[in-house]
Structures are given as structure tokens and as C-alpha cells.
Design a protein around this motif. Sequence first.
Motif, PDB file in Angstrom:
ATOM      1  N   GLU A  46       0.822  -1.216   0.000  1.00 45.11           N
ATOM      2  CA  GLU A  46       0.000   0.000   0.000  1.00 45.11           C
ATOM      3  C   GLU A  46       0.854   1.263   0.000  1.00 45.11           C
ATOM      4  O   GLU A  46       0.403   2.314  -0.453  1.00 45.11           O
ATOM      5  N   VAL A  47       2.086   1.148   0.520  1.00 44.81           N
ATOM      6  CA  VAL A  47       2.940   2.327   0.676  1.00 44.81           C
ATOM      7  C   VAL A  47       3.993   2.399  -0.416  1.00 44.81           C
ATOM      8  O   VAL A  47       4.250   3.480  -0.975  1.00 44.81           O
ATOM      9  N   LEU A  48       4.611   1.265  -0.753  1.00 46.60           N
ATOM     10  CA  LEU A  48       5.744   1.248  -1.679  1.00 46.60           C
ATOM     11  C   LEU A  48       5.421   0.402  -2.907  1.00 46.60           C
ATOM     12  O   LEU A  48       4.636  -0.556  -2.822  1.00 46.60           O
ATOM     13  N   PRO A  49       6.053   0.695  -4.047  1.00 44.33           N
ATOM     14  CA  PRO A  49       5.950  -0.204  -5.214  1.00 44.33           C
ATOM     15  C   PRO A  49       6.663  -1.525  -4.947  1.00 44.33           C
ATOM     16  O   PRO A  49       7.434  -1.660  -3.988  1.00 44.33           O
ATOM     17  N   GLU A  50       6.424  -2.518  -5.801  1.00 47.40           N
ATOM     18  CA  GLU A  50       6.967  -3.864  -5.584  1.00 47.40           C
ATOM     19  C   GLU A  50       8.497  -3.868  -5.632  1.00 47.40           C
ATOM     20  O   GLU A  50       9.147  -4.509  -4.813  1.00 47.40           O
ATOM     21  N   GLU A  51       9.072  -3.154  -6.602  1.00 44.98           N
ATOM     22  CA  GLU A  51      10.535  -3.175  -6.746  1.00 44.98           C
ATOM     23  C   GLU A  51      11.213  -2.566  -5.529  1.00 44.98           C
ATOM     24  O   GLU A  51      12.179  -3.127  -4.989  1.00 44.98           O
ATOM     25  N   ILE A  52      10.698  -1.417  -5.069  1.00 45.98           N
ATOM     26  CA  ILE A  52      11.309  -0.780  -3.900  1.00 45.98           C
ATOM     27  C   ILE A  52      11.059  -1.610  -2.653  1.00 45.98           C
ATOM     28  O   ILE A  52      11.923  -1.692  -1.759  1.00 45.98           O
ATOM     29  N   ASP A  53       9.909  -2.275  -2.588  1.00 46.08           N
ATOM     30  CA  ASP A  53       9.594  -3.127  -1.425  1.00 46.08           C
ATOM     31  C   ASP A  53      10.610  -4.252  -1.310  1.00 46.08           C
ATOM     32  O   ASP A  53      11.100  -4.567  -0.208  1.00 46.08           O
ATOM     33  N   GLU A  54      10.952  -4.856  -2.419  1.00 44.39           N
ATOM     34  CA  GLU A  54      11.948  -5.947  -2.387  1.00 44.39           C
ATOM     35  C   GLU A  54      13.323  -5.424  -1.979  1.00 44.39           C
ATOM     36  O   GLU A  54      14.047  -6.083  -1.222  1.00 44.39           O
ATOM     37  N   ASP A  55      13.695  -4.238  -2.480  1.00 43.31           N
ATOM     38  CA  ASP A  55      14.997  -3.673  -2.106  1.00 43.31           C
ATOM     39  C   ASP A  55      15.061  -3.367  -0.618  1.00 43.31           C
ATOM     40  O   ASP A  55      16.101  -3.585   0.034  1.00 43.31           O
ATOM     41  N   VAL A  56      13.952  -2.864  -0.062  1.00 41.09           N
ATOM     42  CA  VAL A  56      13.920  -2.536   1.365  1.00 41.09           C
ATOM     43  C   VAL A  56      14.057  -3.802   2.208  1.00 41.09           C
ATOM     44  O   VAL A  56      14.812  -3.840   3.195  1.00 41.09           O
TER      45      VAL A  56
END
Length: 526
Positions: free
Chosen positions: A225-235
Amino acid sequence: MLVLFETPAGYAVFKVLDEKKLQEVDSLWREFETPEKANKIVKLKHFEKFQDTTEALAACTALVEGKLSKNLKKILKKIVAKDAHEQLAIADAKLGGVIKDKLNLSCIHSPMVTELMRGIRSQIEGLITGLPSREMAAMCLGLAHSLSRYKLKFSPDKVDTMIVQAISLLDDLDKELNNYIMRCREWYGWHFPELGKIVADNLTYCKCVRKVGDRRNFSTSDLSEVLPEEIDEDVKAAAEISMGTEVSEEDINNILHLCDQVIEISEYRTQLYDYLKNRMMAIAPNLTVMVGELVGARLIAHAGSLLNLAKHPASTVQILGAEKALFRALKTKRDTPKFGLIYHASLVGQTSTKNKGKISRMLAAKTALTIRYDALGEDSSAEMGAENRLKVETRLRHLEEKGIRRISGTGKALARADKYQHKSEVKVYDPSGDSTLPAVPKKRKIEEVEEEEMEVTVKGKKIKVEIKEEADVEEGEPVKKKKKKKEKKQRAEEEAASAEEPSTSTAVESTEKKKKKKKIKVEQED
């Protein structure tokens, strides 16, 4: 002839006694120089006094709008209807038309009537009996205040104080948000420093921290809900190998509370911006179209009110906000600033650097017109602002495309550039640069030779001079003449030695000839 005259205290109807004198319009003012002369021209027939200021305001507004009030209609039916065959002199032609339509009375309005009204107004205290001058002055002042208040048409939607407070609060919120977000990033950065580099948006950063808390929870949390999928995986990948320190649960709670404050202030700032945008469109729609709601609100806040801003000329609007730079430039006698708050307008921002001054000057001129239209005009549409913005955009397009137009001639046309013609230049080889021999040593050798020759000649001259002096002593000539001749010879020798000799062979030959001539002269003198 009857005359209808309106006063702040009530309606007055006069009867003209001598109509022949009214024909002389240019000299009519002489008949009203004194109250006695005025009473010979006109006589008061009826005076209807107003009961209070409210009734006077209602009657005055009806007259301003060219309408027939109920009180005036009653007076005309009672008084004037008796003398229906006579004409009624009216100060307002529009009101005369209404009276003629409704009451079928013949009304007259002419330059003669205007002069007659002016004469009655000058001697109103002497013509209307039973009305003290103090009461008339008080009624006049009260009616003036009431009419001014009515003309302004006071409305809470037109209060620009709300704009001044809203834009000031918006700027304060931006500063506080910046401080809070910096503190939040630095505080949580000790625990999870990699998150600050991956997530650039401040509000998204605070929402991530608020939802997850400890970095060990990132792997199990859903941040879709907060981040896109690519950035979520990096985080999540960075959370597993993070170099941050461990913090206690109490520290995390304080950080989460700070994130709550940032999110709430950001939401309130968005709400306040929408409120400011709507308020600007209600109060100054043309100004908002020209420069935007934020720049327009800052201009109003800087001037104090919309009316104060409307009093400023275009040159002041252009540099409003750059007063410090202006006075510093005047003090140091340097170039004055070309723009102030208006620099942040979108039209100036999309201009190239060399044209920013021209566009800001034109934008300030058009903005000054829209400000006056919004402050003093009755129309609340934004058509004027849209037209002026289109003119500025057209001018900007011409400047960016370098469409310089010439005004002279039959019509405007693009300036024609001269046709390019290639001119070939034939260059001749210069062989003087081929010599590799240094020129300085040759010059030095010539100078040395000349110095040696000068030394030899000087020695020979000294010997001859000594012989000559001995011969002169024997002959008994005075010593002073010998000394003078000797000094002249020494000066000539010094001048010859100090003079620069040319480096060519011809120059050397000429100097040698001169020296021989000098030797011959000296021998002849001996």
C-alpha cells in the motif's frame, strides 16, 4: 416650473418664480450669490424630511440606481399632481424617464437645470427654513458613511485577511515539516540507515517507519500500500543485511510518535492548500490565473491587503519581496534586481535566463492590471486574467524563437537575415620566419665593436687636446677659453657614446663618417 431637489435630510420641491432669468445660463450663478437673490428666483413649496438614516440610505440607493422609491412616489403624487401641467426639473435624466413612465409627468433635464441645481445647493440653508445647519451636517455625514458601507457590499467571501493568515501558516508548516522529517530520518537512520537512501519521498518514508517499526519486521510486513513492488523488495533485502544499531522498544515508540506528527501535519498542509486555492479563486481570480495561487497570496500578504497591492505600480509589483537587494544595489550603485516574489511564477520559471527580466517586467505589468480589476471591479470572472496570460505566453514564445519583428514599413514582418557568401582568402607564405639564427648575439657584437672604436677615438682626442692646451699656454691665451672648449668636446663625446647605433652595416658606416668629420674639425681648431 417645479424643481425636485434631493438633500441628505429629505426631498425638497421648489417653485421657479422667474423663468426668464433661467434662459441666461452663463450668468445664472449671479442670481444665487446671496439668499435674498435666491429667494427671488425659487421658492420652497414642500419639504419631506427623512425619519432616520435608514430611510435616507434607501432613498439615496434608489436614486443612485435610477429607481423611484415609495416615499418619492407619494410626494410626487400629492404635490406635483396638482400642477401637472408644469414641467418638473430633474437632476438625473434616468430618474426623469422613470417618473414620466409611471406618473405621466413631463420632466426636463438640461444644462440650465444643472446650473439651477448648483445655485440651489449653494444657498440650501437659506432656502429651506426650519432646518438647522448642524442637523443638516449630521445627516450628511451619517448618509455618507451608510452609503459607502453599502457600496462596498461587504461580504465574508471578499476578506483577504484569511489569505494573509493562510499563506503565513502554510510557510510555517513547511518549515516545521522540514525540521520534523530531518529529525525523523536522522533518528531512525541509526537503526536502519539504508532505508533513507532507498526511499526518497519524506511522507512515504514516515509511513513505512510508522507501519513497520523495528527493521526486523520488514521481512514479514506487507508494504504494497505504501511502496511499489521493486522498492519493497529492495527494502526487505537491505533490512536483512543492515549495518544499523539495535534500539529499544521505547526508542521505537518515540520515533513512531514523531512519524504520526509528520503524517498529520502533511495531511493538514494539503487541506490548507486546498482552502487557500479556493479562497484565492473567490477573492482574486484573475491574479490567480496570472501567477498562481501561492505567488498571488504571497504578494497580497507582502502588501498587507488586496487593496494596498492594487495601489502599487507595476514596477513595484515586479520587485516586491526584493527590497533588501534593491536598497543594497542603490547604495553600492550597482544593477537593481529584476524580480522579487514574481520570480516563482510559472511563466518566469519556464523562460531562459537571458529573457527572465523581459518576461518578469511584462508579467508584472499585466499582473498589476488584474490586481486592480479584482480589487476594484464588480465582475468576478477570470476572463481578463486568461487573456493577459495568453498575451504573455505569446510574447514568451516570440522571445524564445527569436522572432524579432520590425515595426517600420507597411506591415510587421520577420527580420530578414543577409545571405551568407563564402569569401576565400589566399594567404602568401612568409619566408621571414625560416631563419633559425638568433638575432640578439649579432646585435651584441656590433655594439661591442662600436664601444671599442669609441674608446680608441676618445683616447686619441685626449692626446690631441693635451697638445693643444700646451700650445695655447705657450702663446699666452687665457685658460678659461681652453676649459670651455674642453667641456664642449667632452659633452659631444658623451652624447655620441650614449646614442643608440643601428645594427645594420650602413648605420655603422655613417657613424664612422661622422667621427672622421669631428676629428678633422678638432685638428683644424688645433
